[in-house]
Design a protein around this motif. Structure first.
Motif, short mmCIF file in Angstrom:
data_model
loop_
_atom_site.label_atom_id
_atom_site.label_comp_id
_atom_site.label_asym_id
_atom_site.label_seq_id
_atom_site.Cartn_x
_atom_site.Cartn_y
_atom_site.Cartn_z
N VAL A 204 0.58 -1.31 0.28
CA VAL A 204 0.10 -0.03 -0.12
C VAL A 204 0.84 1.33 -0.06
CG1 VAL A 204 -1.53 1.39 1.48
CG2 VAL A 204 -2.02 -1.11 0.96
N ARG A 205 1.80 1.20 0.57
CA ARG A 205 2.88 2.32 0.83
C ARG A 205 3.28 2.69 -0.61
NH1 ARG A 205 5.84 2.12 6.49
NH2 ARG A 205 7.24 3.80 5.57
N VAL A 206 3.75 1.38 -1.19
CA VAL A 206 4.14 1.58 -2.69
C VAL A 206 3.01 2.16 -3.63
CG1 VAL A 206 5.18 0.37 -4.76
CG2 VAL A 206 5.99 -0.09 -2.46
N LEU A 207 1.84 1.69 -3.58
CA LEU A 207 1.10 2.16 -4.52
C LEU A 207 0.50 3.77 -4.16
CD1 LEU A 207 -1.53 -0.88 -4.25
CD2 LEU A 207 0.22 -0.14 -6.16
N GLN A 208 0.36 4.08 -2.83
CA GLN A 208 0.13 5.30 -2.57
C GLN A 208 1.41 6.38 -2.76
OE1 GLN A 208 -1.70 4.95 1.46
NE2 GLN A 208 -3.68 4.30 0.37
N SER A 209 2.51 5.96 -3.10
CA SER A 209 3.71 6.89 -3.28
C SER A 209 3.45 7.71 -4.46
CB SER A 209 5.01 5.99 -3.48
OG SER A 209 4.78 5.44 -4.87
N ALA A 210 2.35 7.12 -5.44
CA ALA A 210 2.06 7.70 -6.59
C ALA A 210 1.41 9.21 -6.41
CB ALA A 210 1.32 6.76 -7.29
N ALA B 40 1.83 3.09 -11.77
CA ALA B 40 0.79 2.33 -10.76
C ALA B 40 -0.01 1.42 -11.62
CB ALA B 40 0.09 3.04 -10.09
N TYR B 41 0.30 1.05 -13.02
CA TYR B 41 -0.56 0.38 -13.78
C TYR B 41 0.49 -0.59 -14.61
CZ TYR B 41 -4.01 -0.91 -17.54
OH TYR B 41 -4.95 -1.61 -18.62
N PHE B 42 1.38 0.11 -15.44
CA PHE B 42 2.14 -0.95 -16.02
C PHE B 42 3.37 -1.31 -15.12
CE2 PHE B 42 0.35 1.96 -19.18
CZ PHE B 42 0.13 1.10 -20.37
N GLY B 43 3.81 -0.64 -14.36
CA GLY B 43 4.99 -0.86 -13.46
C GLY B 43 3.97 -1.66 -12.19
N LEU C 126 -2.82 10.05 -14.83
CA LEU C 126 -3.99 9.24 -15.31
C LEU C 126 -4.17 8.22 -14.07
CD1 LEU C 126 -3.40 8.87 -19.08
CD2 LEU C 126 -4.47 10.62 -18.06
N VAL C 127 -5.54 7.94 -14.22
CA VAL C 127 -5.91 6.74 -13.38
C VAL C 127 -6.42 5.69 -14.72
CG1 VAL C 127 -7.92 5.68 -11.74
CG2 VAL C 127 -6.68 7.94 -11.37
N VAL C 128 -6.17 4.53 -14.47
CA VAL C 128 -6.65 3.60 -15.44
C VAL C 128 -7.60 2.68 -14.86
CG1 VAL C 128 -5.97 1.66 -17.01
CG2 VAL C 128 -4.82 4.10 -16.99
N GLU C 129 -8.68 2.21 -15.62
CA GLU C 129 -9.55 1.14 -15.44
C GLU C 129 -9.48 0.12 -16.07
OE1 GLU C 129 -12.14 -0.14 -13.58
OE2 GLU C 129 -13.32 -1.14 -15.14
N GLY C 130 -9.52 -1.10 -15.89
CA GLY C 130 -9.29 -2.05 -16.82
C GLY C 130 -8.15 -2.87 -16.92
N PRO C 131 -7.99 -4.11 -17.30
CA PRO C 131 -6.64 -4.99 -17.43
C PRO C 131 -5.91 -4.27 -18.54
CG PRO C 131 -8.55 -6.26 -17.46
CD PRO C 131 -9.31 -5.06 -17.39
N PRO C 132 -4.55 -4.65 -18.73
CA PRO C 132 -3.88 -4.27 -19.71
C PRO C 132 -3.90 -5.05 -20.90
CG PRO C 132 -2.42 -5.32 -18.25
CD PRO C 132 -3.93 -5.31 -17.64
N ASN C 133 -3.09 -4.79 -21.99
CA ASN C 133 -2.95 -5.76 -23.14
C ASN C 133 -1.58 -6.48 -22.91
OD1 ASN C 133 -1.21 -5.81 -25.85
ND2 ASN C 133 -3.29 -6.64 -26.15
N GLY D 231 4.91 11.64 -21.49
CA GLY D 231 5.21 12.03 -19.94
C GLY D 231 3.87 11.57 -19.39
N ALA D 232 3.04 10.64 -19.77
CA ALA D 232 1.95 9.98 -19.08
C ALA D 232 2.18 9.20 -18.07
CB ALA D 232 0.86 9.67 -19.97
N VAL D 233 2.05 9.28 -16.92
CA VAL D 233 2.31 8.30 -15.68
C VAL D 233 0.94 7.80 -15.25
CG1 VAL D 233 2.71 10.11 -13.94
CG2 VAL D 233 3.40 7.68 -13.90
N ILE D 234 0.56 6.70 -14.84
CA ILE D 234 -0.70 6.22 -14.30
C ILE D 234 -0.38 6.15 -12.79
CG2 ILE D 234 -2.26 4.23 -14.37
CD1 ILE D 234 -1.46 5.32 -17.05
N VAL D 235 -1.16 6.98 -12.22
CA VAL D 235 -0.99 7.12 -10.68
C VAL D 235 -1.81 6.05 -9.86
CG1 VAL D 235 0.00 9.52 -10.82
CG2 VAL D 235 -2.58 9.05 -10.83
N ALA D 236 -2.83 5.75 -10.47
CA ALA D 236 -3.62 4.55 -9.70
C ALA D 236 -4.43 3.82 -10.84
CB ALA D 236 -4.68 5.47 -8.87
N SER D 237 -4.82 2.51 -10.44
CA SER D 237 -5.43 1.87 -11.37
C SER D 237 -6.31 0.65 -10.60
CB SER D 237 -4.48 0.90 -12.32
OG SER D 237 -3.62 -0.01 -11.80
N SER D 238 -7.41 0.31 -11.24
CA SER D 238 -8.29 -0.84 -10.62
C SER D 238 -7.57 -2.07 -10.99
CB SER D 238 -9.66 -0.58 -11.37
OG SER D 238 -9.42 -0.74 -12.66
N TYR D 239 -6.97 -2.33 -11.94
CA TYR D 239 -6.58 -3.74 -12.20
C TYR D 239 -5.59 -4.16 -11.08
CZ TYR D 239 -4.50 -7.56 -14.75
OH TYR D 239 -3.98 -8.81 -14.99
#
Ligand code: SF4
Ligand code: SF4
Lengths: 395, 440
Positions: free
Chosen positions: B215-221, B230-233, B286-293, B308-316
């Motif tokens: 959680v600390r890792v995820l919330q570092s975003a 927080a999505y691809f990584g 960005l926040v991403v919803e859904g699994p990746p490809n 320069g787009a970073v995903i800061v939170a994701s549901s996946y």
């Protein structure tokens, strides 16, 4: 209520059922609601809800199974990607276009992720309507799945009581159960009659009769079934040289009526199917004494239909319901007809096909959508299937 | 601790160096070790339980010395290694519909083609299929299909759906009863190991420690710039805890290591590490919803970091457990906590709950908007996403965008379409920002 609607001929009864089927504004249900102040209507989607509870609350259970091939879907497509089946989008269309504006509650049964998610969409889109995801157990032991289910039923009973403004009593439930027992008995009689004399009860007629049960009060529907059975028994219709098939995979999104007609025209008598299973989900009589919720739960766990939405704990039993249906109805083949993009039906299909292969039962498979227009390919496929079956049995 | 970026060269792309940070390498080692343990089962005599990621009961499975095999993770591996396409085709050839979930088809196709694990060795047949039926109807059919093949014992653990957005006592009782009377006795029988609740408690204790660090890792975003994607990584980060490691000391070590690595990046004001090295200036959050490809994972990711787009939170990254709203595995109520865990996974939450979560992410992580990657395979995620998108836009006032692909079926990845859509989305965000400045 009515024991007989007293229409004179089979054609009259079928015409009435057809009018109900074609009426996308649900006028009959509206009229029922308007007939007395305080009446309420609760909609439900496939595959199964205990309609007894709704009835016991003095409400009309209304089956909502999409928009068919006559509804123009204008808004619904904006809610779904192209790779999702049709029924949720046409159901949304019915909602957004106001056709369901008289409905006081909606139940979304546990059948698949699409209808599951639609339950949440309904809450957001129609916040004033009572809506509930209706879960059922996948564990069939009385003290495990049974307890859970009794809880679910109790919650629904409570909610419906609130909606009416008065709790539902055991007596009310017992008498509703008795009425639905009778209705299911009649449906089974209809199915048995068709299996015996399919030329006397064409698949389209049987479909319309059963479908009327989603739209009419149960008392009226039972009367209609009785009338139909009496009328069609008295008819003399020519028997054709058709083969006998069981239809499977149509338990949710509805095929166009034309599709069912096409199968018969191409030489197949439908002698069993899994259309509108809610009307015969419970396969035995539900007890009308004792704890009504326990009785419903026990029937659900131990005497209910098999279908893709239900876990089969016993590998040996997997698909056997279909083999039994074939034997019971002396069918000669099985037609797998699944809605496009229907995961439950399409994932189930290979397993059922393996079982049929083992049992030496021939089958064909195709997909459809509720708004499929082109019947030619299906007619050809079914025609070839019928011919090959006849050839086989002749050999 | 120093966590230097390490350059490794993958066999698939010999010409191109792929940058991975140390935690990613460690994660890779753990996954490889797990596959070795799994494929060595016939030699070591270890028994194997196949089960799913959502509702994964690793702490319990370990109580019986079972090695867990996760078919979804295998499908992901097949996607990343670009063999899933042929598996999917194989499954279709033997009668599976083109319309159904490609995870299932990748798995079935892999079986048909010899069931080879990523380490090149054969997967052992499972001794038990633990059908943790959580958040997805397809799971049930999937394991019925596997049962048909393996003819092994199958355990259904049914997780009720949170349709009304709450966990009731009835749900917990139902699940605990299933655990006590169905799951545990069957696992005892299959494994020959007696259940020891204290062992379970110990495993759960370890889980919660790793969960804290995750959680600390995820919330570092929440920081700007975000030190992680927080999505691809994030997909790398969740690997161990969503897979075979929750409840192990390895997981504790990994998440501590990861947290320290991320904290260091945070302290240095660094952004995420991408396969091409450090990401440039953070321009979009960005926040991403859904699994990746997975078949074109790096190509997909690149479309973001190049801009320069970073995903800061994701549901996946919540499908195997939602921890960032406070839930932790609780050793003081071992069976109840497993039930609660299953009930709470992302795909078992009602659509309104999912929307609340996404809105919360956009606000808490100060994101510019929501991107939905809608997956053809997955009705559980995808049905309803268009409404979710509109609701999130309405509630946050932030723009949203919608792209479509598939998890492991390469036929449904159209790079040009996605790229176009993303470009216009980034423009939209720019416009929105300049509009906001002009209005200010
Ligand atoms: S047609 Fe199939 S996929 Fe569509 S809602 Fe019905 S059961 Fe679900
Ligand atoms: S439908 Fe979705 S959640 Fe279910 S198995 Fe497929 S990808 Fe996973």
């Amino acid at each position: 209520m009515a024991t007989s609607l007293n229409p004179s001929t089979t054609a009259d009864i079928v015409a009435r059922a057809n009018a109900l089927f074609e009426d996308l504004s649900f006028s009959a249900a509206r009229a029922w609601k308007d007939a007395e102040p305080g009446r309420k209507v609760v909609g439900y989607m496939p595959i199964y809800v205990p309609r007894e509870l709704i009835h016991a609350a003095g409400m009309l259970p209304l089956g909502v199974v999409g928009g068919g091939d006559q509804l123009e879907v204008i808004h619904g497509d904006a809610y779904y990607q192209s790779y999702i089946c049709r029924i949720p989008r046409s159901t949304i269309e019915l909602g957004v276009s106001g056709r369901l504006d008289f409905v006081d509650g909606m139940l979304f049964p546990s059948i698949c992720d699409v209808i599951r998610n639609l339950s949440g969409m309904w809450k957001l889109m129609f916040p004033k309507v009572y809506s509930r995801y209706f879960d059922v157990p996948q564990n069939y032991r009385d003290e495990i799945g049974g307890n859970f289910y009794v809880n679910e039923l109790a919650e629904l009973r409570h909610d419906l009581g609130e909606l009416r403004g008065k709790p539902i009593t055991d007596e009310e439930l017992h008498s509703s159960i008795a009425l639905y027992n009778e209705n299911r008995r009649l449906i089974r009689e209809l199915y048995a009659f068709r299996a015996e004399r399919p030329w006397q009860a064409p698949a389209t007629e049987v479909y319309l009769m059963v479908r009327a049960g989603l739209l009419l009060p149960v008392e009226e529907h039972s009367a209609m079934l009785r009338d139909y059975l009496a009328a069609t028994r008295a008819d003399e219709r020519p028997m054709r040289d058709n083969c006998r098939v069981v239809l499977t995979g149509m338990f949710c999104e509805q095929p166009p009526l034309n599709l069912i007609k096409s199968l018969e025209l191409s030489g197949c008598y439908v002698v069993d199917d899994d259309l509108l299973l809610v009307t015969r989900w419970l396969t035995g009589e539900v007890a009308t004494e004792g704890d009504p919720l326990r009785n419903l739960a026990s029937a659900f766990l131990h005497h209910s239909e098999s279908t893709a939405a239900k876990y089969e704990p016993n590998q040996k039993e997997k698909g056997q319901h279909l083999v039994r249906a074939v034997k019971r109805t002396a069918a000669e083949g099985v037609i797998f007809a699944a809605p496009s993009f229907c995961d439950p039906a399409l994932l189930e299909r290979p397993m059922l096909q393996h079982v049929l292969k083992e049992a030496g039962i021939p089958f064909i498979a195709f997909k459809y959508a509720e708004n499929s227009g082109q019947m030619q390919p299906i007619r050809e496929q079914a025609g070839t299937f019928a011919d090959s079956i006849k050839l086989w049995s002749g050999a | 601790m120093t966590t230097p970026n390490t350059k490794i060269v993958t066999s698939k792309a010999p010409a191109k160096e792929v940058i991975k940070d140390a935690s990613m390498l460690k994660q890779k080692e753990m996954m490889a070790a797990h596959y070795d343990r799994l494929t060595a089962a016939p030699q070591t005599g270890a028994k194997v339980a196949a089960t799913f990621v959502p509702g994964n009961l690793n702490e319990l499975v370990m109580c019986f010395d079972l090695v867990n095999n996760l078919p979804e993770v295998n499908a992901i591996q097949s996607g990343l290694r670009r063999v899933s396409g042929s598996y999917v085709l194989e499954a279709e050839k033997i009668g599976h519909s083109e319309d159904v979930c490609t995870y299932v088809k990748s798995d079935i196709g892999m079986m048909a083609k010899g069931n080879i694990a990523p380490n090149g060795k054969k997967f052992p047949n499972p001794d038990v299929l633990l059908l943790s039926y959580t958040g997805c109807f397809t799971f049930m059919k999937w394991f019925e299909l596997l049962r048909e093949q393996y003819k092994c014992e199958t355990i259904m653990l049914h997780t009720p759906y949170m349709g009304d957005g709450k966990i009731t006592k009835g749900m917990i009782d139902y699940m605990v009863k299933q655990l006590r009377e169905e799951v545990i006795p069957t696992l005892e029988r299959v494994s020959g190991v007696k259940f020891d609740i204290d062992r379970l408690r110990e495993n759960l204790k370890r889980s919660s420690r790793a969960e804290d660090d995750l959680v600390r890792v995820l919330q570092s975003a929440k920081a700007k710039p975000s030190p992680i994607d927080a999505y691809f990584g994030g997909i790398y980060y969740i690997g161990p805890i969503f897979g075979a490691f929750r409840g192990t000391q390895d997981a504790i070590d990994y998440y501590r290591f990861l947290r320290e690595e991320v904290e260091e990046r945070l302290a240095n004001g660094q952004g995420p590490v991408t396969p091409d090295g450090d990401m440039g200036k953070e321009k979009y959050r960005l926040v991403v919803e859904g699994p990746p490809n997975y078949t074109n994972f790096r190509q997909f990711w690149k479309m973001f970091y190049d801009e320069g787009a970073v995903i800061v939170a994701s549901s996946y990254t919540k499908v195997g457990g939602v921890y960032d709203f406070g839930f932790r595995h609780d050793p003081s109520k071992p069976l109840e906590t497993l039930a609660e865990y299953c009930l709470g996974v992302y795909t078992n939450r009602s659509l309104p709950m999912r929307i609340d979560m996404l809105v919360n992410y956009i606000n808490e992580y100060e994101a510019d908007g929501l991107l939905i990657n809608s997956i053809k395979s997955c009705n559980s995620f995808s049905a309803g996403q268009l409404l979710m998108m509109r609701e999130v836009e309405k509630r946050t006032g932030k723009p949203a965008a919608f792209v479509e692909s598939d998890l492991v079926d390469p036929r449904y990845f159209s790079a040009a379409n996605i790229k176009n859509r993303l470009e216009s989305y980034f423009q939209m965000i720019d416009q929105k920002r300049s509009g906001a400045h002009a209005a200010a």
